[in-house]
Every structure is written in structure tokens, then in C-alpha cells.
Design an enzyme around this catalytic site. Structure first.
Site, short mmCIF file in Angstrom:
data_model
loop_
_atom_site.label_atom_id
_atom_site.label_comp_id
_atom_site.label_asym_id
_atom_site.label_seq_id
_atom_site.Cartn_x
_atom_site.Cartn_y
_atom_site.Cartn_z
N GLU A 1 12.45 8.18 6.87
CA GLU A 1 13.83 7.72 6.96
C GLU A 1 14.67 8.34 5.85
O GLU A 1 14.20 8.51 4.73
CB GLU A 1 13.88 6.20 6.82
CG GLU A 1 13.29 5.48 8.00
CD GLU A 1 13.04 4.02 7.66
OE1 GLU A 1 13.69 3.17 8.24
OE2 GLU A 1 12.18 3.77 6.80
N ASP B 1 7.20 4.90 7.39
CA ASP B 1 8.15 3.82 7.19
C ASP B 1 7.96 3.28 5.77
O ASP B 1 6.85 2.91 5.41
CB ASP B 1 7.90 2.69 8.20
CG ASP B 1 8.74 1.46 7.89
OD1 ASP B 1 9.95 1.51 8.11
OD2 ASP B 1 8.17 0.47 7.40
N CYS C 1 11.95 -0.64 19.85
CA CYS C 1 10.56 -0.45 20.28
C CYS C 1 10.37 1.03 20.63
O CYS C 1 11.33 1.75 20.87
CB CYS C 1 10.25 -1.31 21.50
SG CYS C 1 8.52 -1.17 22.02
N ASP D 1 6.17 -3.04 10.53
CA ASP D 1 6.27 -1.76 9.81
C ASP D 1 5.61 -0.63 10.59
O ASP D 1 6.07 0.51 10.57
CB ASP D 1 5.62 -1.88 8.42
CG ASP D 1 6.38 -2.86 7.54
OD1 ASP D 1 7.55 -3.14 7.85
OD2 ASP D 1 5.79 -3.35 6.56
ZN LIG Z 1 8.71 -1.77 24.18
#
Ligand SMILES: [Zn+2]
Length: 405
Positions: free
Chosen positions: A269, A185, A321, A348
Site C-alpha cells: 500500500e 498488508d 473482498c 489482514d
Molecule cells: Zn467475496
């Protein structure tokens, strides 16, 4: 595949003079070749080809004797550059419906490199770089060259000289069995965060150097226009810029090397998509440029090593998540706290885990030629299983906290 190796050169005063002189003559040749093309086009409505210009150069060499003091390939390469500039010009004309900037004249300072396209260069018994018509130049070979050297360019950057070898090499065979996947990230609070829990920060000396840069910038703008002090300040600033850029490259090379040496597949990314989504401000675009460079280092090192490098969809990586639940955060929200599975960790770090998951999904869904062995991913072990998470050595404990502990 081609790769460039760059080394610092330490020419003597005389060699510097000869190199500067060569650059100047090549710059003049470049500009006059542009003029020839322009005139020719206006007269005949037809372009002057590289072959024709090479013929003119041959003729010129019989009259302008000092042209013989420059290696013939170096001169020819100048014409190749003109040819390339023209091809790009015609391509732009086509793309932009007839509107394209004409190839520009170069001034002496901007014309800063020469190229030996096949021969006329080598490394002698004393480890010095031999350049035809210039001499034996001291060179710092800080790493070995793997592959076949194709071309040799000499480049001047402000007041330092470098040699760049373009080298052809065979990349390593692709590793199709993937034992370990890393998600990266690129964030705002630290330079990057890895899915193994490591936040990577710019080193202190780099941050200090960047602060010095800002000071120098201020000093420059306080000096009177046209004054010699302003000139001095400008030179000092551009040296500092170069130094910081070199330090940054050095740091990013080391980190990307470590990453490629430790994993079989790396996901990051896709910044191009990310940029389209996010708003633009100057400091952001500068840091984006830094990340772009960093990821490109990983990409080519991965290709060399036969490691899989993937760009994944960056959409909402910071709002999700690992369990799949949506966990909205503002830009300021640094902590991830999932009401669904109970994971509390730094923002992060969770983003890096989400990137890793997306990379794993991509391998599963789109890359059937790869065999995935990796078991460290959250969905492999069941994300709610705290005990199992703790038993994975690659996950650093300080990065993870769970409710109820
Ligand atoms: Zn979760």
C-alpha cells in the site's frame, strides 16, 4: 546507483581520543565557516562561495598548525556540508517566500561524523580500516562490499563508532517475466501480513526490548531534573533506544531480504496516501515510521535485484473482498466474511490479497513491458472455486476457511 554499507568500528582508547578531537575541530570549523558566510553576506550582500572558503581554509592551515593533523579532504568536506546547508537554506527561502530558518550552528554532541571524500582511507592486510591521520582501526566486516567505494564516513552514535562506505554498484537487469506476485498488508494486529498467508510479527526479543524502553522512559521522568541520576537514566534510555532501533532494522532487513528473494514482483500500500486518509495519533505514527522503513528496505533491495516493486492505492483495502464485493468492517472487526463469495479469512490476510490483486492489475494496465505468468491470483482461477484455491500450495490452509466446510 549508490548504496551505503555500515560496519561497527572498535577503536582503541587513543584512537577514540583522536576521533573525538577530530570531530570537535571539524565542528568548530563548521561553525566558524557559517559565521564567515553570515558576516560576509551582511557586509557585501553577497554569498561566500565554497571556493573562497576553501581558499581561507588553506590560508588558515598555514597558521593553525594542528589543522595539519586532519586529512585535507575531511576538512574540505566540512566546507562542502556548509555549502549544502546554504543551498538548502536558499531553496527554502524561495519555497517559503523569504521565510526560512538560517543554517544552524552545531554543538559538539550533534556534530558526529567526518567524511573522507575520495582517498585517505582503505582496508589493510589485517582487515583493519586505515584512516589517514588516525590509524588502523579494528573493524567488523560482517558482509562483503559489492561495487566501487566512493566515500568513507566515520560516525559516532552515542558511545559507539561506525564506518559507512558509500558504494556505487550496477543494479541487476530487470526481471520482466513475472512468475510470482506478493501483496503486503501493513496492519495493526501484526507487523505485516503477506498474501501467501504469512502474518509477520515483530520478534519476541524486539517486543521485550520495546517494553524495557517504556520502563526506562518512566524511570527517567521520575528522576529529579539536573540530578546525576537523571543524566544516567537519560544515557541509559538513549542507549536502549539505539539498541531497539538496531534490532528493528535487523529484523526488517531479514524479512525484506526473504521477500525479495522469493518473488518477482511485490506490491504494498502507498503509505503516503494512506497517512493522508487516516487520523493521526502518536503510537500510530511511530508504527507507520517502522513500516515506512520496512517498505523502503524492500524497495531498494528490489531495485538491486531487478525485481518490480509497486505502491498501490490503499483505499479501502480492508473493506473489499477478492471477489470485488464490498465487505465493510469496523477497526475492531478482525474477520472478513464475504456474503457474496463465501470467503471467510482474517481481515489482514484478505487485505494482503486485495493489495496483490491491485498490483497485478497495475502490471496489466500500466506496465506493458512486463509479462505476467503468475496464476495464483484469485481472479485468475475464479475466486469462488474452493477446490482450486486449496490446490494452490502458496496459500496456507490455516489462513483460509470457507463456509460449508
Ligand atoms: Zn467475496
Amino acid at each position: 546507483m549508490l548504496k551505503t554499507y555500515k560496519y561497527r568500528l572498535y577503536p582503541t582508547r587513543k584512537q577514540k581520543e583522536k576521533l573525538d578531537w577530530t570531530l570537535n575541530i571539524c565542528c568548530i570549523l563548521y561553525n566558524s565557516a557559517l559565521v564567515d558566510r553570515k558576516n560576509h553576506y551582511e557586509r557585501d550582500k553577497r554569498s561566500l562561495s565554497y571556493g573562497k572558503q576553501a581558499g581561507i581554509l588553506k590560508h588558515d592551515k598555514s597558521i593553525i598548525l594542528y589543522l595539519k593533523d586532519i586529512h585535507s579532504q575531511v576538512l574540505q568536506d566540512v566546507l562542502i556540508r556548509v555549502e549544502k546547508a546554504y543551498k538548502a537554506f536558499y531553496r527554502r527561502l524561495k519555497e517559503k517566500n523569504g521565510k526560512a530558518g538560517y543554517p544552524r550552528f552545531k554543538n559538539m554532541g550533534r556534530y558526529n561524523s567526518i567524511t573522507y571524500t575520495q582517498s585517505g582511507f582503505g582496508i589493510d592486510a589485517h582487515g583493519k580500516l586505515t584512516l589517514s591521520k588516525i590509524g588502523h582501526i579494528k573493524l567488523k566486516l560482517h558482509r562483503n562490499i559489492n561495487g566501487i567505494i566512493k566515500t568513507c564516513s566515520i560516525k559516532k552514535e552515542i558511545d559507539k563508532w561506525y564506518v559507512c562506505f558509500s558504494v556505487e554498484y550496477e543494479p541487476a537487469a530487470k526481471k520482466t517475466v513475472i512468475n510470482s506476485v506478493l501483496g503486503i498488508d501493513v496492519g495493526l494486529s501484526s507487523f505485516a501480513t503477506l498474501s501467501d498467508g504469512d502474518p509477520i510479527d515483530n520478534p519476541k526479543h524486539l517486543r521485550k526490548a520495546e517494553l524495557r524502553l517504556i520502563k526506562k522512559q518512566k524511570r527517567l521522568s521520575s528522576k529529579k531534573r539536573g540530578s546525576s541520576n537523571r543524566n544516567k537514566a537519560r544515557l541509559s534510555l538513549s542507549r536502549a533506544h539505539k539498541k531497539v532501533s538496531n534490532q528493528r532494522k535487523d529484523f526488517q532487513h531479514k524479512v525484506s531480504r526473504r521477500i525479495v528473494d522469493s518473488y518477482d514482483a511485490v506490491g504494498a500500500e502507498d503509505l503516503q496516501i494512506k497517512n493522508m486518509v487516516k487520523n493521526h495519533c502518536l503510537s500510530k505514527s511511530i508504527s507507520d515510521a517502522g513500516w515506512g522503513q520496512f517498505l523502503s528496505y524492500i524497495e531498494y533491495k528490489a531495485e538491486e535485484a531487478g525485481i518490480l516493486y509497486m505502491r498501490v492505492n490503499p483505499r479501502n483495502t480492508s473493506q473489499e473482498c477478492t471477489c470485488g464485493a464490498s465487505v465493510p468492517k469496523t477497526l475492531e472487526g478482525r474477520t472478513h466474511s464475504c456474503p457474496s463469495c463465501g470467503l471467510i479469512a482474517s481481515r489482514d490476510y484478505v487485505s494482503a490479497l486485495v493489495v496483490k490483486q491491485r498490483a497485478i492489475n497495475k502490471i496489466r494496465q500500466e506496465l506493458p513491458e512486463y509479462t505476467l505468468v503468475e496464476t495464483g491470483s484469485m481472479d485468475d482461477i475464479g475466486y469462488g472455486d474452493i477446490a482450486a484455491l486449496k490446490s494452490i500450495p502458496s496459500l496456507k490452509q490455516e489462513a483460509l476457511q470457507f463456509i460449508g466446510e
